[in-house]
Scaffold this motif. Structure first.
Motif, short mmCIF file in Angstrom:
data_model
loop_
_atom_site.label_atom_id
_atom_site.label_comp_id
_atom_site.label_asym_id
_atom_site.label_seq_id
_atom_site.Cartn_x
_atom_site.Cartn_y
_atom_site.Cartn_z
N GLY A 1 16.52 -1.60 34.23
CA GLY A 1 17.59 -1.23 33.15
C GLY A 1 17.13 -0.21 32.42
O GLY A 1 17.91 0.50 31.90
N VAL A 2 15.97 0.25 32.14
CA VAL A 2 15.30 1.07 31.51
C VAL A 2 15.41 2.63 32.26
O VAL A 2 15.06 2.64 33.49
N SER A 3 16.02 3.61 31.60
CA SER A 3 16.20 5.05 32.38
C SER A 3 15.72 6.16 31.41
O SER A 3 15.25 5.90 30.36
N VAL A 4 15.60 7.38 31.98
CA VAL A 4 15.44 8.51 31.23
C VAL A 4 16.36 8.61 30.06
O VAL A 4 16.13 9.02 29.08
N ARG A 5 17.60 8.19 30.40
CA ARG A 5 18.68 8.38 29.02
C ARG A 5 18.24 7.60 27.85
O ARG A 5 18.70 7.64 26.96
N ASP A 6 17.27 6.53 27.97
CA ASP A 6 16.90 5.92 26.71
C ASP A 6 15.80 6.32 26.18
O ASP A 6 15.39 5.79 24.94
N LEU A 7 15.23 7.41 26.61
CA LEU A 7 14.33 8.16 25.81
C LEU A 7 14.63 8.99 24.67
O LEU A 7 15.86 9.48 24.84
N ASP A 8 13.99 9.41 23.85
CA ASP A 8 14.24 10.01 22.98
C ASP A 8 14.10 11.56 23.31
O ASP A 8 12.89 12.38 23.24
N GLU A 9 15.16 12.12 23.65
CA GLU A 9 14.95 13.62 24.33
C GLU A 9 14.71 14.75 23.15
O GLU A 9 13.74 15.53 23.54
N ASP B 1 14.58 20.73 30.86
CA ASP B 1 15.19 19.50 30.79
C ASP B 1 14.31 18.42 30.98
O ASP B 1 13.23 18.58 31.53
N VAL B 2 14.78 17.27 30.63
CA VAL B 2 13.76 16.23 30.29
C VAL B 2 13.31 15.59 31.48
O VAL B 2 12.22 15.34 31.58
N GLU B 3 14.18 15.70 32.44
CA GLU B 3 13.56 14.86 33.74
C GLU B 3 12.45 15.78 34.30
O GLU B 3 11.42 15.30 34.93
N THR B 4 12.65 17.04 34.08
CA THR B 4 11.76 18.09 34.86
C THR B 4 10.45 18.10 34.13
O THR B 4 9.36 17.87 34.65
N VAL B 5 10.51 18.08 32.74
CA VAL B 5 9.19 17.86 32.06
C VAL B 5 8.52 16.38 32.26
O VAL B 5 7.22 16.68 32.35
N LEU C 1 7.83 5.62 34.32
CA LEU C 1 6.48 4.81 34.23
C LEU C 1 6.53 4.48 32.80
O LEU C 1 7.03 5.25 31.78
N ASN C 2 5.58 3.44 32.43
CA ASN C 2 5.66 2.84 31.04
C ASN C 2 5.17 4.14 30.15
O ASN C 2 5.33 3.81 28.59
N ALA C 3 4.06 4.92 30.69
CA ALA C 3 3.66 6.01 29.69
C ALA C 3 4.60 6.93 29.33
O ALA C 3 4.49 7.35 28.12
N ALA C 4 5.83 7.19 29.80
CA ALA C 4 6.90 7.66 29.51
C ALA C 4 7.43 6.98 28.14
O ALA C 4 7.82 7.82 27.20
N LEU C 5 7.38 5.77 28.24
CA LEU C 5 8.26 5.05 26.99
C LEU C 5 6.96 5.30 25.87
O LEU C 5 7.59 5.35 24.63
N ALA C 6 5.66 5.13 26.29
CA ALA C 6 4.65 5.14 25.10
C ALA C 6 4.76 6.60 24.23
O ALA C 6 4.53 6.74 23.19
#
Length: 213
Positions: free
Chosen positions: A160-168, A191-195, A208-213
């Motif tokens: 349920g967690v995706s790139v859209r949930d991150l702080d761009e 662009d966030v996904e490429t980064v 990955l969880n590291a992206a959330l951290a």
């Protein structure tokens, strides 16, 4: 596999001489010809388990440029030997032509964080010598490898967690700061996904969880 090993003539003779001038070392290995490709593959394996390096075919133990005929069959023989390395490794092959019409074949071994074996055994470099990796060293590296893959930050995010949930905005600020400090190329896409892929925070298509951290 063979197509993934690039054969080029980009190395100049002057660059070759700089690399071999100090003789064999932990990152430099000489072989008189590809007839010694079995030992050479062990050295490649050891360098993969170390800091990378070069294996040169057509150079004597004393660093004298001998050269050899480098044909399609020569390349095939070397490639087939390197296929016995596990996991698959794809070093770059470089051909340096000499004035006598023969060539030096260089195997450029990249630095890697993985654990490699050749024909079922792992190898390590001690100065200019290749030897079987001691059992204790192998087990230590294996545990580090397994642990690294199983750490929380290297696991996929909850469903349920995706790139859209991150702080761009926060991600892009981090990128700009890294560019300012010279740690990233200014041409890095924003662009966030490429980064995230560039930072290896997306693996096998999963965040990955590291992206959330």
């Amino acid at each position: 596999f063979q197509q993934m090993l690039k054969l080029s003539v980009t190395m100049k003779k002057s660059d070759l001489l700089k690399l071999i001038k100090n003789g064999e070392s932990e990152r430099i290995e000489f072989k008189r010809s590809t007839g010694r490709r079995t030992d050479a593959a062990k050295a490649v394996c050891a360098m993969l388990n170390g800091e990378g390096g070069y294996v040169f075919f057509g150079v004597s133990d004393k660093g004298r440029l001998l050269g050899q005929d480098v044909t399609d069959d020569t390349i095939t023989d070397v490639v087939q030997e390197l296929r016995r390395i596990d996991p698959p490794a794809f070093p770059e092959l470089e051909q340096v032509k000499l004035d006598n019409g023969l060539s030096i074949l260089a195997v450029k071994v990249p630095e890697s964080n993985d654990l490699y074996s050749y024909d079922g055994r792992s190898y390590i470099r001690h100065g200019p010598t290749t030897s079987v990796m001691p059992r204790e060293e192998y087990q230590r590296r294996l545990m580090e490898k397994v642990h690294a893959r199983n750490r929380w930050e290297n696991q996929p995010v909850p469903d349920g967690v995706s790139v859209r949930d991150l702080d761009e905005e926060e991600i892009l600020i981090t990128v700009e700061e890294a560019i300012r400090l010279g740690r990233l190329d200014p041409s890095t896409r924003r662009d966030v996904e490429t980064v995230l892929r560039g930072f290896e925070l997306i693996h096998d298509g999963k965040l990955l969880n590291a992206a959330l951290a």
